[in-house]
Design an enzyme around this catalytic site. Structure first.
Site, PDB file in Angstrom:
ATOM      1  N   ARG A 119       0.877  -1.112   0.020  1.00 50.43           N
ATOM      2  CA  ARG A 119      -0.018   0.045  -0.051  1.00 50.43           C
ATOM      3  C   ARG A 119       1.046   1.058  -0.129  1.00 50.43           C
ATOM      4  O   ARG A 119       1.125   2.005   0.946  1.00 50.43           O
ATOM      5  CB  ARG A 119      -0.975  -0.196   1.203  1.00 50.43           C
ATOM      6  CG  ARG A 119      -1.872  -1.263   1.264  1.00 50.43           C
ATOM      7  CD  ARG A 119      -3.025  -1.019   2.038  1.00 50.43           C
ATOM      8  NE  ARG A 119      -4.025  -0.420   1.398  1.00 50.43           N
ATOM      9  CZ  ARG A 119      -5.353  -0.232   2.033  1.00 50.43           C
ATOM     10  NH1 ARG A 119      -5.351  -0.194   3.266  1.00 50.43           N
ATOM     11  NH2 ARG A 119      -6.214   0.442   1.316  1.00 50.43           N
ATOM     12  N   GLN A 124      -0.578   2.480  -5.984  1.00 52.68           N
ATOM     13  CA  GLN A 124      -2.241   2.551  -5.985  1.00 52.68           C
ATOM     14  C   GLN A 124      -2.815   2.079  -7.153  1.00 52.68           C
ATOM     15  O   GLN A 124      -3.993   1.569  -7.326  1.00 52.68           O
ATOM     16  CB  GLN A 124      -2.503   4.192  -6.101  1.00 52.68           C
ATOM     17  CG  GLN A 124      -2.004   4.591  -4.696  1.00 52.68           C
ATOM     18  CD  GLN A 124      -2.273   6.091  -4.404  1.00 52.68           C
ATOM     19  OE1 GLN A 124      -2.717   6.829  -5.260  1.00 52.68           O
ATOM     20  NE2 GLN A 124      -2.241   6.437  -3.153  1.00 52.68           N
ATOM     21  N   ASP A 127      -3.890  -1.647  -6.590  1.00 51.47           N
ATOM     22  CA  ASP A 127      -4.473  -2.037  -5.279  1.00 51.47           C
ATOM     23  C   ASP A 127      -5.726  -2.745  -5.617  1.00 51.47           C
ATOM     24  O   ASP A 127      -6.956  -1.854  -5.592  1.00 51.47           O
ATOM     25  CB  ASP A 127      -4.637  -0.795  -4.533  1.00 51.47           C
ATOM     26  CG  ASP A 127      -4.970  -0.892  -3.230  1.00 51.47           C
ATOM     27  OD1 ASP A 127      -5.384  -2.217  -3.024  1.00 51.47           O
ATOM     28  OD2 ASP A 127      -5.110  -0.158  -2.373  1.00 51.47           O
ATOM     29  N   SER A 130      -8.688  -2.397  -2.705  1.00 52.78           N
ATOM     30  CA  SER A 130      -9.383  -1.046  -2.669  1.00 52.78           C
ATOM     31  C   SER A 130     -10.234  -0.995  -3.727  1.00 52.78           C
ATOM     32  O   SER A 130     -11.245  -0.470  -3.475  1.00 52.78           O
ATOM     33  CB  SER A 130      -8.398   0.097  -2.685  1.00 52.78           C
ATOM     34  OG  SER A 130      -7.342   0.378  -1.739  1.00 52.78           O
ATOM     35  N   TYR A 224      -4.384   0.793   7.947  1.00 47.19           N
ATOM     36  CA  TYR A 224      -5.404  -0.347   8.464  1.00 47.19           C
ATOM     37  C   TYR A 224      -5.250   0.222  10.192  1.00 47.19           C
ATOM     38  O   TYR A 224      -4.392   0.682  10.793  1.00 47.19           O
ATOM     39  CB  TYR A 224      -4.949  -1.742   8.499  1.00 47.19           C
ATOM     40  CG  TYR A 224      -5.297  -2.016   7.174  1.00 47.19           C
ATOM     41  CD1 TYR A 224      -6.509  -2.294   6.562  1.00 47.19           C
ATOM     42  CD2 TYR A 224      -4.171  -2.506   6.311  1.00 47.19           C
ATOM     43  CE1 TYR A 224      -6.779  -2.978   5.298  1.00 47.19           C
ATOM     44  CE2 TYR A 224      -4.368  -3.079   4.980  1.00 47.19           C
ATOM     45  CZ  TYR A 224      -5.610  -3.156   4.431  1.00 47.19           C
ATOM     46  OH  TYR A 224      -5.703  -3.623   3.247  1.00 47.19           O
TER      47      TYR A 224
END
Length: 382
Positions: A119, A124, A127, A130, A224
């Site tokens: 992450r 991105q 990912d 997500s 997280y």
């Protein structure tokens, strides 16, 4: 250089790892794209679309492929049929598939897990956690609105006023924020809570009220939340109880990949909700945020109907597949060496010194490279 798109085998899995509109992005890199028949059917892409996009469709699509892509992990029989040196890209929850990881290792398969993509900013676009959480969060709000036998928005009419639904969302990661945004767009009054301090501003940016329990925040690695003590968890449940009791709909989205979901709401808390209330537990598949929730089922707790999520992104396979396929294409692009202009031919050449490649690799060269998985296989503590 051949990349194969596998047909999914998990029951209820309607997504596909590559959609027709992205085939050209791979062929431009030098890949020959092969697709197993019916691989895209669940996401409403027929074989003819893939052929028109430049792919070949064949039951033998996996034969001689340098790389096999899928949503869920390949089954054991397929893994054992692949030649040593073949690579795979998929979701691969290693903790639940240790025997499969051992097979991947022993068969000399190089495997990459989409949920292990680091992450970091540079990753991105790869990912998949997500992108699929975005779909799941939207779906949760729609499920809550569909199950609630009342309006979400305020309605003022000559016959009287119908008040808006009161919605509480627990967890403000990608899924939670999308659930908040969707519930707000439907006109509900939304309140939300997350244990991370930074989440409060994100909640308010979606037009919701951020619940402040005046407890210690719990920022953890990778965006997280870190685990809380049982004493703090009990105090949090006590302080959340009046908010949940007043809610028409409760949506819970707190989960960390590879770990059991935290129990945020007890059955006793749900029993305080009013008649006709609805609970949507997105984390039911990984243990559940709500006591008594069952993945893939609707159960009754007190006056509330409790919906347990099961492979929720696959319930919207079209957009979920499009987003996941783009994540896969971006990762494959990173690991593809371009050819032409007098250079060598294009080739699949993952650079294991790259943080993204190394972080997402589970097995390579007959070894388990993901350390927590290796320790789990060997029975040593992480």
């Amino acid at each position: 250089m051949k990349i194969a798109v596998a047909r999914e085998t998990r029951e209820g899995e309607a997504r596909v790892a590559l959609v027709p509109e992205l085939v050209s992005k791979l062929t431009t890199l030098g890949w020959r794209v092969a697709v197993q028949p019916g691989a895209g059917a669940g996401a409403l892409h027929d074989d003819e679309e893939y052929v028109a996009a430049g792919a070949e469709v064949s039951e033998d699509a996996l034969a001689d492929a340098a790389l096999v892509v899928s949503v869920g992990p390949l089954d054991v029989g397929t893994v054992r049929s692949l030649p040593a040196g073949t690579a795979t890209v998929s979701f691969l929850p290693t903790g639940q598939n240790l025997d499969l990881v051992a097979d991947l290792r022993d068969c000399g398969i190089t495997s990459f897990a989409m949920e292990l993509v680091p992450r970091i900013s540079r990753a991105q676009s790869m990912d998949a956690l997500s992108s699929q959480a975005l779909v799941a969060g939207y779906r949760c709000a729609i499920v809550a609105a569909g199950m609630l036998r009342s309006f979400f928005p305020l309605n003022m009419t000559a016959a009287g006023t119908v008040p808006p639904a009161q919605v509480v969302v627990l967890g403000a990661g990608v899924a939670g924020l999308q659930a908040i945004a969707t519930a707000k767009r439907l006109g509900a009054v939304v309140k939300a809570y997350d244990v991370r301090a930074a989440a409060a501003e994100e909640i308010r940016s979606m037009g919701a009220v951020s619940i402040d329990l005046e407890l210690e925040t719990l920022e953890g690695a990778g965006g997280y939340a870190r685990e809380m003590t049982e004493e703090r968890a009990a105090r949090q449940r006590e302080l959340l109880t009046p908010y949940i009791a007043a809610a028409d709909a409760l949506i819970t989205t707190a989960a960390v990949p590879g770990r059991q979901a935290p129990m945020l709401v007890t059955a006793a808390m749900v029993e305080q909700m009013g008649p006709g209330s609805v609970v949507v537990d997105l984390a039911a598949e990984s243990g559940g945020n709500v006591e008594g929730s069952v993945a893939g089922e609707i159960v009754r707790v007190g006056h509330a109907q409790v919906w347990g999520g099961l492979n929720v992104p696959a319930q919207m396979p079209g957009p979920a597949s499009r987003l996941y396929a783009q994540n896969v294409v971006n990762l494959v692009t990173l690991m593809t060496r371009a050819g032409g202009d007098g250079d060598d031919e294009a080739a699949f050449a993952p650079d294991f010194d790259d943080e993204i490649v190394a972080g997402s690799c589970v097995t390579h060269g007959g070894e388990v490279r993901h350390e927590p998985t290796r320790q789990a296989l060997e029975g040593t503590p992480a």
